[in-house]
Motif scaffolding. Structure first.
Motif, PDB file in Angstrom:
ATOM      1  N   UNK A  53     -23.269 -27.603  -8.104  1.00  0.00           N
ATOM      2  CA  UNK A  53     -22.531 -26.764  -7.158  1.00  0.00           C
ATOM      3  C   UNK A  53     -21.048 -27.200  -7.120  1.00  0.00           C
ATOM      4  N   UNK A  54     -20.132 -26.263  -6.975  1.00  0.00           N
ATOM      5  CA  UNK A  54     -18.700 -26.625  -6.951  1.00  0.00           C
ATOM      6  C   UNK A  54     -18.310 -27.208  -5.590  1.00  0.00           C
ATOM      7  N   UNK A  55     -17.203 -27.962  -5.601  1.00  0.00           N
ATOM      8  CA  UNK A  55     -16.612 -28.535  -4.388  1.00  0.00           C
ATOM      9  C   UNK A  55     -15.111 -28.284  -4.445  1.00  0.00           C
TER      10      UNK A  55
ATOM     11  N   UNK B  65     -23.243 -29.497   1.645  1.00  0.00           N
ATOM     12  CA  UNK B  65     -23.488 -28.130   2.154  1.00  0.00           C
ATOM     13  C   UNK B  65     -22.293 -27.604   2.931  1.00  0.00           C
ATOM     14  N   UNK B  66     -21.705 -28.486   3.737  1.00  0.00           N
ATOM     15  CA  UNK B  66     -20.607 -28.035   4.606  1.00  0.00           C
ATOM     16  C   UNK B  66     -19.379 -27.606   3.821  1.00  0.00           C
ATOM     17  N   UNK B  67     -19.255 -28.058   2.556  1.00  0.00           N
ATOM     18  CA  UNK B  67     -18.075 -27.750   1.756  1.00  0.00           C
ATOM     19  C   UNK B  67     -18.291 -26.563   0.829  1.00  0.00           C
ATOM     20  N   UNK B  68     -19.474 -25.905   0.893  1.00  0.00           N
ATOM     21  CA  UNK B  68     -19.723 -24.744   0.055  1.00  0.00           C
ATOM     22  C   UNK B  68     -19.026 -23.515   0.655  1.00  0.00           C
ATOM     23  N   UNK B  69     -18.659 -22.547  -0.198  1.00  0.00           N
ATOM     24  CA  UNK B  69     -17.957 -21.338   0.259  1.00  0.00           C
ATOM     25  C   UNK B  69     -18.783 -20.570   1.281  1.00  0.00           C
ATOM     26  N   UNK B  70     -20.097 -20.439   1.021  1.00  0.00           N
ATOM     27  CA  UNK B  70     -20.931 -19.646   1.920  1.00  0.00           C
ATOM     28  C   UNK B  70     -21.047 -20.264   3.310  1.00  0.00           C
ATOM     29  N   UNK B  71     -20.792 -21.588   3.396  1.00  0.00           N
ATOM     30  CA  UNK B  71     -20.887 -22.240   4.706  1.00  0.00           C
ATOM     31  C   UNK B  71     -19.781 -21.767   5.660  1.00  0.00           C
ATOM     32  N   UNK B  72     -18.661 -21.274   5.110  1.00  0.00           N
ATOM     33  CA  UNK B  72     -17.536 -20.832   5.969  1.00  0.00           C
ATOM     34  C   UNK B  72     -17.694 -19.396   6.421  1.00  0.00           C
ATOM     35  N   UNK B  73     -18.727 -18.706   5.962  1.00  0.00           N
ATOM     36  CA  UNK B  73     -18.932 -17.333   6.390  1.00  0.00           C
ATOM     37  C   UNK B  73     -19.238 -17.279   7.885  1.00  0.00           C
ATOM     38  N   UNK B  74     -18.947 -16.092   8.456  1.00  0.00           N
ATOM     39  CA  UNK B  74     -19.087 -15.930   9.909  1.00  0.00           C
ATOM     40  C   UNK B  74     -20.517 -16.202  10.358  1.00  0.00           C
ATOM     41  N   UNK B  75     -21.466 -15.848   9.539  1.00  0.00           N
ATOM     42  CA  UNK B  75     -22.869 -16.008   9.927  1.00  0.00           C
ATOM     43  C   UNK B  75     -23.255 -17.476  10.061  1.00  0.00           C
TER      44      UNK B  75
ATOM     45  N   UNK C  75     -10.537 -30.525   4.548  1.00  0.00           N
ATOM     46  CA  UNK C  75     -11.569 -29.588   4.080  1.00  0.00           C
ATOM     47  C   UNK C  75     -12.319 -28.981   5.261  1.00  0.00           C
ATOM     48  N   UNK C  76     -12.603 -29.763   6.282  1.00  0.00           N
ATOM     49  CA  UNK C  76     -13.325 -29.246   7.451  1.00  0.00           C
ATOM     50  C   UNK C  76     -12.509 -28.160   8.155  1.00  0.00           C
ATOM     51  N   UNK C  77     -11.173 -28.421   8.325  1.00  0.00           N
ATOM     52  CA  UNK C  77     -10.305 -27.450   8.987  1.00  0.00           C
ATOM     53  C   UNK C  77     -10.270 -26.129   8.222  1.00  0.00           C
ATOM     54  N   UNK C  78     -10.189 -26.250   6.892  1.00  0.00           N
ATOM     55  CA  UNK C  78     -10.166 -25.035   6.064  1.00  0.00           C
ATOM     56  C   UNK C  78     -11.464 -24.264   6.215  1.00  0.00           C
ATOM     57  N   UNK C  79     -12.568 -24.959   6.274  1.00  0.00           N
ATOM     58  CA  UNK C  79     -13.859 -24.287   6.377  1.00  0.00           C
ATOM     59  C   UNK C  79     -14.013 -23.646   7.764  1.00  0.00           C
ATOM     60  N   UNK C  80     -13.618 -24.393   8.813  1.00  0.00           N
ATOM     61  CA  UNK C  80     -13.793 -23.862  10.176  1.00  0.00           C
ATOM     62  C   UNK C  80     -12.894 -22.664  10.430  1.00  0.00           C
ATOM     63  N   UNK C  81     -11.696 -22.638   9.805  1.00  0.00           N
ATOM     64  CA  UNK C  81     -10.758 -21.545  10.036  1.00  0.00           C
ATOM     65  C   UNK C  81     -10.747 -20.566   8.852  1.00  0.00           C
TER      66      UNK C  81
END
Length: 594
Positions: free
Chosen positions: A204-206, A248-258, A298-304
């Motif tokens: 999986x990519x990071x 898991x938290x750094x995957x693209x799908x983890x930042x989705x609204x759902x 990375x967390x900030x980017x994912x959360x926002x």
């Protein structure tokens, strides 16, 4: 079979091979033993080789059986997997002296305490690790072959040589083990960390600024944790769990609204668990600060839901062949590793190498193998070894069947063969006995039948003889009555009958027919052909003139008087033929027509 060993073997081999020809010259055991020492049992049949050297001299049945049995036992023994084929060939070629040692009554074929068995066990210890590529392999093979050739001399040389070899191996192996133990632990940590990281990432990519730190820093942190705390420690389990959440938290799908709610909760858990761990597992403070800052970014980017550049994480180096191939070994196969013990020997079929297990580190699941000289050959994890073992890339050197067991097996086979032959001979003998009994019975039946038939024939002949005798007596009685009747016609008294018969004879003319009757009443007619006055004889012939009958005058008169001869009427049908016969008789005797 009971009795002494010689009696048992003698009886066994006599039953199998028979006895030598009578008068055959035989070799003594000492002569045969001296010849066997120089024979190559691998290249030629010892029996044939000895007989070629001593033409006209034979081996006794026992010698023949012992030599053949000993050679077969040694051939089977050295063919076991413990012995490399090259070494087995050299040892068998040097085993002529061993065959000679089997000849005495207390030879090694039956004697468990024979010194040869101790020597063979010492040979086994060396043979387990021998292969052609081993340093000094040729010299070692020559030493073992020399032990076999000179075993009858006794001595402690093999024991001293083996003790020296074991001591040298142990010294070298001890140093190798000490120097390699740390490397094995490090190899274990590197492989385990690489395996875990590669499996959690699973391609999986990071984010690119995170991906570059996996091999640079995170791999080392995992290794340090394993080396200092082990796989069963709470710290290790906490690290594995937290890192999985991080991936898991750094995957693209983890930042989705759902997934925002779950993402917020996971990042909070990572900050509580993983961030403090970084302080313990990474010694460099600057590195710790960089990793922490990168994670927060990375967390900030994912959360926002801010975009980041991603890249695939290269496979973490340090895994074994199984990890690189993405393969795994079953737990059942790994459980079999418990049966592998230090000191066990193994062989690599592809290279012929013999490997001895020197170290088995259960905590780190690592194995270290050395050769017969104690030199390191290869190391492997439990999984690697189990996989190689299951795929036949490496196999155990099977412990040999003891020489005495081979002797017992071969002797039992020969004994079974002997019993089968004895049973066959007994069955054939019984069949011959039964056949002879059947023939005797048939002969007795034939004799009884012949005797019965002979008795029947005798009785029948006796009956026929009695009937014939009765018939003769009856015919004689009838003839006598006839004669008495005819005689009575010639006169009442004997004198009167003879006188009348004399007159009748005097009046007989040529060609007259007379009927002659024998005592049984058989009648024969004859015609008077010739009268010989000089001798008083009368010659009569039968109807065809071939049978002549002579009678004197007195006998003719007596026959007529007694009724045995009668004058019958003239038969003109035969006159011509009889006249020709009579004329021939007269001419032969010179009578003429007068």
């Amino acid at each position: 079979m009971t009795g002494s060993p010689e009696d048992r073997l003698g009886k066994l081999f006599t039953g199998l091979y028979g006895l030598p020809r009578e008068g055959q010259k035989l070799l003594s055991d000492d002569q045969l033993g001296a010849e066997l020492v120089t024979v190559d049992p691998h290249g030629t049949d010892p029996v044939i080789a000895v007989q070629q050297r001593h033409p006209g001299v034979s081996l006794s049945t026992r010698q023949l059986g012992v030599v053949r049995l000993a050679r077969q036992v040694l051939t089977d023994y050295f063919a076991q997997p413990l012995f490399h084929p090259d070494l087995a060939q050299q040892l068998l070629a040097a085993s002529g002296a061993l065959i000679a040692a089997a000849l005495p009554v207390d030879g090694w074929l039956l004697r468990r305490s024979h010194p040869l068995h101790d020597l063979i066990r010492q040979v086994e210890q060396v043979a387990a690790g021998w292969y052609p590529g081993l340093p000094q392999a040729a010299e070692t093979a020559a030493v073992l072959a020399n032990w076999l050739r000179q075993h009858s001399e006794g001595g402690t040389e093999p024991t001293r040589w083996l003790e020296d070899m074991v001591m040298r191996q142990q010294r070298i192996a001890s140093r190798v083990g000490q120097s390699e133990a740390g490397a094995l632990r490090l190899s274990y940590a590197r492989q385990t960390a690489a395996r875990l990281l590669n499996r959690q990432l699973a391609g999986r990519p990071l984010p690119d600024f995170i991906a570059e730190d996996i091999g640079l820093h995170w791999s080392g942190a995992f290794q340090w944790t394993l080396l200092h705390h082990g796989e069963d420690s709470p710290l290790w389990h906490k690290l594995v769990r937290s890192f999985g959440l991080l991936v898991w938290s750094l995957q693209r799908e983890a930042s989705e609204q759902a997934h925002q709610e779950k993402l917020t909760r996971v990042i909070s858990q990572i900050r509580e668990e993983l961030m403090p761990l970084i302080e313990q597992i990474i010694a460099d403070e600057q590195v710790r600060e960089q990793l922490t800052e990168k994670l927060e970014v990375a967390f900030l980017c994912q959360l926002h839901n801010r975009p980041m550049d991603y890249q695939e994480v290269p496979a973490v180096a340090g895994g074994n062949a199984l990890d690189d191939a993405g393969a795994s070994v079953s737990q059942d196969l790994l459980a079999e590793m418990a049966a592998v013990n230090i000191g066990d020997w193994f062989v690599e079929p592809a290279t012929d190498r013999r490997l001895q297990l020197l170290l088995k580190l259960d905590d780190y699941q690592q194995l270290l193998f050395v050769n017969q000289l104690g030199m390191k050959q290869v190391s492997a994890s439990f999984e690697e070894f189990a996989w190689q073992f299951s795929s036949a890339q490496i196999s155990s050197v099977v412990a040999p069947v003891p020489l005495l067991d081979w002797c017992a097996e071969r002797l039992n086979a020969l004994a079974s063969q002997y019993r089968e032959r004895q049973q066959t001979r007994e069955a054939e003998h019984q069949a011959r006995v039964e056949e002879q009994l059947r023939i005797d019975e048939q002969r007795d039946q034939a004799r009884r039948k012949a005797l019965k038939e002979a008795r029947q024939l005798a009785a029948e002949q006796q009956r026929r003889d009695a009937e014939e005798e009765a018939l003769k007596q009856s015919e004689a009685a009838l003839e006598k009555a006839r004669r008495d009747s005819v005689a009575a016609e010639h006169g009442a008294s004997e004198e009167l009958r003879r006188q009348r018969a004399r007159l009748l004879v005097s009046g007989l003319t040529m060609g007259v027919w007379l009927s002659f009757h024998d005592d049984d009443g058989v009648q024969t007619r004859r015609k008077l052909a010739v009268v010989l006055p000089s001798s008083g004889k009368y010659i009569f012939v039968d109807r065809i003139g071939t049978e002549k009958y002579e009678i004197t005058r007195d006998a003719l008169i007596g026959g007529i008087a007694a009724g045995a001869i009668e004058v019958v009427r003239k038969d003109s049908r035969f006159d011509d033929a009889l006249n020709r016969v009579v004329d021939g008789i007269r001419q032969d005797r010179g009578w003429g027509n007068g």
